[in-house]
Design a protein around this motif. Structure first.
Motif, PDB file in Angstrom:
ATOM      1  N   TYR A 118      -5.998 -12.162 -11.771  1.00 52.45           N
ATOM      2  CA  TYR A 118      -5.653 -11.351 -10.609  1.00 52.45           C
ATOM      3  C   TYR A 118      -4.385 -11.922  -9.984  1.00 52.45           C
ATOM      4  CZ  TYR A 118     -10.151  -8.884 -10.513  1.00 52.45           C
ATOM      5  OH  TYR A 118     -11.218  -8.089 -10.813  1.00 52.45           O
ATOM      6  N   ILE A 119      -3.482 -11.039  -9.604  1.00 49.03           N
ATOM      7  CA  ILE A 119      -2.270 -11.443  -8.906  1.00 49.03           C
ATOM      8  C   ILE A 119      -2.391 -10.979  -7.462  1.00 49.03           C
ATOM      9  CG2 ILE A 119       0.247 -11.301  -8.813  1.00 49.03           C
ATOM     10  CD1 ILE A 119       0.089 -10.414 -11.803  1.00 49.03           C
ATOM     11  N   VAL A 120      -2.350 -11.910  -6.527  1.00 50.35           N
ATOM     12  CA  VAL A 120      -2.412 -11.603  -5.101  1.00 50.35           C
ATOM     13  C   VAL A 120      -1.020 -11.839  -4.526  1.00 50.35           C
ATOM     14  CG1 VAL A 120      -3.485 -12.165  -2.887  1.00 50.35           C
ATOM     15  CG2 VAL A 120      -4.828 -12.306  -5.006  1.00 50.35           C
ATOM     16  N   THR A 121      -0.376 -10.751  -4.093  1.00 50.62           N
ATOM     17  CA  THR A 121       1.015 -10.838  -3.651  1.00 50.62           C
ATOM     18  C   THR A 121       1.113 -10.539  -2.159  1.00 50.62           C
ATOM     19  OG1 THR A 121       1.719 -10.023  -5.810  1.00 50.62           O
ATOM     20  CG2 THR A 121       3.371 -10.044  -4.063  1.00 50.62           C
ATOM     21  N   PHE A 122       1.679 -11.472  -1.419  1.00 47.19           N
ATOM     22  CA  PHE A 122       1.944 -11.258  -0.004  1.00 47.19           C
ATOM     23  C   PHE A 122       3.354 -10.690   0.175  1.00 47.19           C
ATOM     24  CE2 PHE A 122      -1.401 -14.469   0.095  1.00 47.19           C
ATOM     25  CZ  PHE A 122      -2.247 -13.939   1.057  1.00 47.19           C
ATOM     26  N   CYS A 123       3.485  -9.688   1.055  1.00 48.13           N
ATOM     27  CA  CYS A 123       4.752  -9.005   1.320  1.00 48.13           C
ATOM     28  C   CYS A 123       5.373  -8.463   0.035  1.00 48.13           C
ATOM     29  CB  CYS A 123       5.737  -9.928   2.027  1.00 48.13           C
ATOM     30  SG  CYS A 123       5.113 -10.622   3.573  1.00 48.13           S
ATOM     31  N   PRO A 124       4.637  -7.634  -0.703  1.00 44.70           N
ATOM     32  CA  PRO A 124       5.166  -7.104  -1.970  1.00 44.70           C
ATOM     33  C   PRO A 124       6.303  -6.133  -1.741  1.00 44.70           C
ATOM     34  CG  PRO A 124       3.162  -5.960  -1.377  1.00 44.70           C
ATOM     35  CD  PRO A 124       3.315  -7.073  -0.382  1.00 44.70           C
ATOM     36  N   SER A 125       7.136  -5.994  -2.760  1.00 42.00           N
ATOM     37  CA  SER A 125       8.232  -5.032  -2.716  1.00 42.00           C
ATOM     38  C   SER A 125       7.746  -3.690  -3.222  1.00 42.00           C
ATOM     39  CB  SER A 125       9.399  -5.531  -3.576  1.00 42.00           C
ATOM     40  OG  SER A 125      10.364  -4.520  -3.736  1.00 42.00           O
ATOM     41  N   ARG A 126       8.242  -2.613  -2.654  1.00 39.39           N
ATOM     42  CA  ARG A 126       7.814  -1.282  -3.078  1.00 39.39           C
ATOM     43  C   ARG A 126       8.284  -0.950  -4.491  1.00 39.39           C
ATOM     44  NH1 ARG A 126       5.410   1.977   0.456  1.00 39.39           N
ATOM     45  NH2 ARG A 126       5.386   1.375   2.649  1.00 39.39           N
ATOM     46  N   ASN A 127       9.304  -1.641  -5.013  1.00 33.31           N
ATOM     47  CA  ASN A 127       9.749  -1.355  -6.382  1.00 33.31           C
ATOM     48  C   ASN A 127       8.985  -2.192  -7.407  1.00 33.31           C
ATOM     49  OD1 ASN A 127      10.795  -3.912  -6.156  1.00 33.31           O
ATOM     50  ND2 ASN A 127      12.940  -3.314  -6.272  1.00 33.31           N
ATOM     51  N   GLN A 128       8.009  -2.958  -6.937  1.00 33.71           N
ATOM     52  CA  GLN A 128       7.164  -3.716  -7.854  1.00 33.71           C
ATOM     53  C   GLN A 128       6.106  -2.766  -8.396  1.00 33.71           C
ATOM     54  OE1 GLN A 128       5.125  -6.965  -6.033  1.00 33.71           O
ATOM     55  NE2 GLN A 128       3.557  -7.027  -7.615  1.00 33.71           N
ATOM     56  N   THR A 129       6.068  -2.562  -9.701  1.00 30.76           N
ATOM     57  CA  THR A 129       5.140  -1.590 -10.276  1.00 30.76           C
ATOM     58  C   THR A 129       4.079  -2.242 -11.149  1.00 30.76           C
ATOM     59  OG1 THR A 129       6.760  -1.166 -12.034  1.00 30.76           O
ATOM     60  CG2 THR A 129       6.763   0.318 -10.154  1.00 30.76           C
ATOM     61  N   GLU A 130       4.471  -2.877 -12.230  1.00 28.70           N
ATOM     62  CA  GLU A 130       3.488  -3.458 -13.133  1.00 28.70           C
ATOM     63  C   GLU A 130       3.794  -4.928 -13.360  1.00 28.70           C
ATOM     64  OE1 GLU A 130       3.238  -1.344 -16.755  1.00 28.70           O
ATOM     65  OE2 GLU A 130       2.802   0.589 -15.843  1.00 28.70           O
ATOM     66  N   CYS A 131       2.748  -5.740 -13.367  1.00 30.85           N
ATOM     67  CA  CYS A 131       2.883  -7.164 -13.666  1.00 30.85           C
ATOM     68  C   CYS A 131       1.874  -7.533 -14.744  1.00 30.85           C
ATOM     69  CB  CYS A 131       2.619  -8.014 -12.426  1.00 30.85           C
ATOM     70  SG  CYS A 131       3.850  -7.853 -11.125  1.00 30.85           S
TER      71      CYS A 131
END
Length: 282
Positions: free
Chosen positions: A232-245
């Motif tokens: 699981y990837i938990v991202t704080f303050c993600p960017s809206r252009n972040q789509t798939e990881c």
């Protein structure tokens, strides 16, 4: 000077545990801080997990491994200060100590997990909001959607719910915490999905964060299940252009450039976790 690397026996051990049945019973969590400020990840229960009290500076990441059947929560703390005995305070999300043994103080955005043959996961705003946060499962089967809140509710928080420090909104309370009524808290005669309905406040949360819990009985649009999740990837303050990881070869790789800043830190953290496990097992 050449960089050191694991000796052959250790390398063989790492390959063995990463492909064997022991490893399959555990789940990796990568916590990524893309906020402009330092955060202190909060995590409970945190027994035998060494990364929960670490300050995570902007652009860095950390990794921990949860055991089979782990049922817990992750959140971000802001504006923290701790003394030599690891006690201290935070502007938001504080738990009284650097490593948490109790839930953080509300308001706080919380990621919740119940791991098993079928994982349940969500991001909850029932206790309010302090940071944008999303959760992305990797290599799972089922409705393995990314959940959480990319928007920043601090920008649109109703004035009566706003928590401020030095004139700046640092969090947004839930209506339950502010008004303390059965209707807003879904208790008493409202403690069922028929009578506990969305309010103007929870609806305003939902508008900004459609993939997060906005009130206690918001499960149909906010709780997700997934099986065979490796990470699981938990991202704080993600960017809206972040789509798939994806998380292959112990590196975090995304189809947008934003998260590349965390790859080296994640790789280093993974080796530290694995070597710690080896030392413990020896």
């Amino acid at each position: 000077m050449a960089k050191s690397r694991p000796t052959l026996p250790i390398a063989i051990f790492l390959i063995a545990i990463s492909s064997g049945p022991w490893f399959s019973e555990c789940t990796n969590f990568t916590i990524v801080n893309r906020c402009k400020e330092t955060i202190w990840p909060g995590l409970i229960p945190s027994k035998n997990i060494s990364t929960t009290g670490l300050a995570l500076k902007s652009g860095l990441s950390t990794v921990f491994t949860a055991p089979s059947g782990w049922h817990g929560r992750i959140w971000g703390r802001t504006g923290c200060s701790f003394d030599s005995s690891n006690k201290g305070t935070c502007l938001t999300g504080g738990c009284g100590n650097e490593t948490c043994s109790v839930p953080g103080k509300q308001p706080a955005t919380i990621a919740e997990f119940t791991l098993g043959e079928l994982d349940f996961y969500d991001v909850s705003l029932v206790g309010g909001f302090n940071l944008p946060m999303i959760v992305t499962p990797v290599q799972g089967k089922g409705n393995c959607s990314t959940v959480g809140c990319e928007g920043d509710l601090r920008d649109s928080c109703p004035s009566e719910l706003a928590v401020k420090s030095n004139g700046k909104t640092i969090g947004c309370q839930s209506a339950c915490d502010y008004f303390k009524t059965d209707e807003y808290c879904c208790r008493g005669t409202y403690e069922n999905p028929e009578s506990c309905q969305a309010t103007n406040y929870s609806s305003s949360f939902k508008k900004v964060c459609p993939a997060a819990y906005s009130y206690a009985y918001d499960a149909p649009t906010s709780m997700f299940t997934c099986s065979n999740v490796s990470d699981y990837i938990v991202t704080f303050c993600p960017s809206r252009n972040q789509t798939e990881c994806t998380y292959h070869g112990h590196k975090l790789v995304c189809n947008e450039s934003g998260l590349k800043m965390g790859i080296e830190a994640i790789t280093r953290s993974w080796w530290i976790v694995m070597l710690t496990l080896f030392a413990t097992a020896s």
